[in-house]
Scaffold this active site. Structure first.
Site, PDB file in Angstrom:
ATOM      1  CB  SER A 146      -0.827  -0.053   1.300  1.00 57.97           C
ATOM      2  OG  SER A 146      -1.628   1.217   1.474  1.00 57.97           O
ATOM      3  CE1 TYR A 159      -3.306  -2.037   5.076  1.00 56.42           C
ATOM      4  CE2 TYR A 159      -3.160   0.486   4.483  1.00 56.42           C
ATOM      5  CZ  TYR A 159      -3.407  -0.926   4.159  1.00 56.42           C
ATOM      6  OH  TYR A 159      -3.827  -1.092   2.737  1.00 56.42           O
ATOM      7  CE  LYS A 163      -1.266  -3.874   3.363  1.00 54.71           C
ATOM      8  NZ  LYS A 163      -1.323  -5.232   2.534  1.00 54.71           N
TER       9      LYS A 163
END
Length: 262
Positions: A146, A159, A163
């Site tokens: 991401s 997150y 990533k």
């Protein structure tokens, strides 16, 4: 013909998170390019719809409903590819995601779970896939990362950290597995999938996100699928250890969660 480099005739792929969104679009794209596909996600009805589209393209689909947060389930997919479809050439690690949380609400356990779900799953499947791929000479692994792995925004600590780890995992694994297995990743920006339904159905929020994206729009899952096809096929045969950014030119988060200063 240059387009022949994108063909995957008689190859076999495993695509995780394949019931909808980027995973579904990628599984269908690989089938349209000639591959048989093992598809897995939690919801069997979603997989059934994707399998029909794979079969409509003239290819075989092996459907594996599973809780892919369980690492044993991930590893088992490589055996399904070999036992049901005869080989394994391509792995698309599309499992991942973590809900946003303010910093002080991000417990160590939450951070560890984000790492496990976004990186541990990819490692489990890739590690299981390597011996099967080598039976046919090699293969290609594509990890779905991401844009949040390289930009900073409030609420995305777990997150984004996971990533970012997946992106570097990609680079390290590419060195470990060269020259017979290529490993690359796609750093995805905001794409119109069910994961963003809660914000994209709000016209005001969607307009703000589009305005904050240099290309002034939200991405389409097929654009990620096309990049995955390039990386998985002979067209990307001289590419390994790279993170391809498919994010509309994003240099900062295009979704502000509105979290206040401490």
């Amino acid at each position: 013909m240059i387009l022949d480099l994108f063909r995957l005739d008689d190859k076999v792929a495993v695509v995780t998170g394949a019931g909808r969104g980027i995973g579904a679009a990628t599984a269908i794209a690989l089938a349209e390019a000639g591959a048989d596909v093992v598809i897995s996600s939690r919801t069997e009805s979603d997989l059934a719809r994707v399998a029909k589209q794979i079969e409509a393209a003239g290819r075989r689909a092996a459907v594996v409903p599973a809780d892919l947060s369980e690492l044993d389930s991930m590893a088992r997919l490589a055996a399904v590819a070999r036992d049901e479809l005869g080989r394994l050439d391509i792995v698309i690690n599309n499992v991942g995601g973590t809900y946003p949380r303010p910093f002080m609400e991000t417990e160590v356990e939450f951070l560890e779970e984000a790492f496990r779900f976004n990186v541990g799953t990819a490692h489990a499947l890739t590690r299981a896939a390597v011996p099967v791929m080598l039976e046919r000479g090699g293969g290609s692994v594509v990890n779905i990362s991401s844009v949040m792995g390289r930009v900073s925004g409030r609420g995305f600590l777990a997150y984004g950290t996971a990533k970012a780890a997946l992106a570097h995992f990609t680079e390290l694994a590419a060195f470990d597995l060269a020259p017979r297995i290529r490993v690359n990743a796609i750093a995805v920006g905001s794409v119109a999938t069910s994961a963003l339904d809660i914000v994209l159905t709000n016209d005001e929020i969607r307009a703000r996100m589009e305005q904050a994206t240099p290309l002034k729009r939200i991405g389409d899952a097929r654009e990620i699928a096309a990049t995955a096809l390039f990386l998985a096929s002979a067209a990307g045969g001289f590419v390994t250890g790279k993170v391809i950014e498919v994010d509309g030119g994003t240099q900062a988060p295009n979704l502000d969660l509105g979290l206040p200063d401490l």
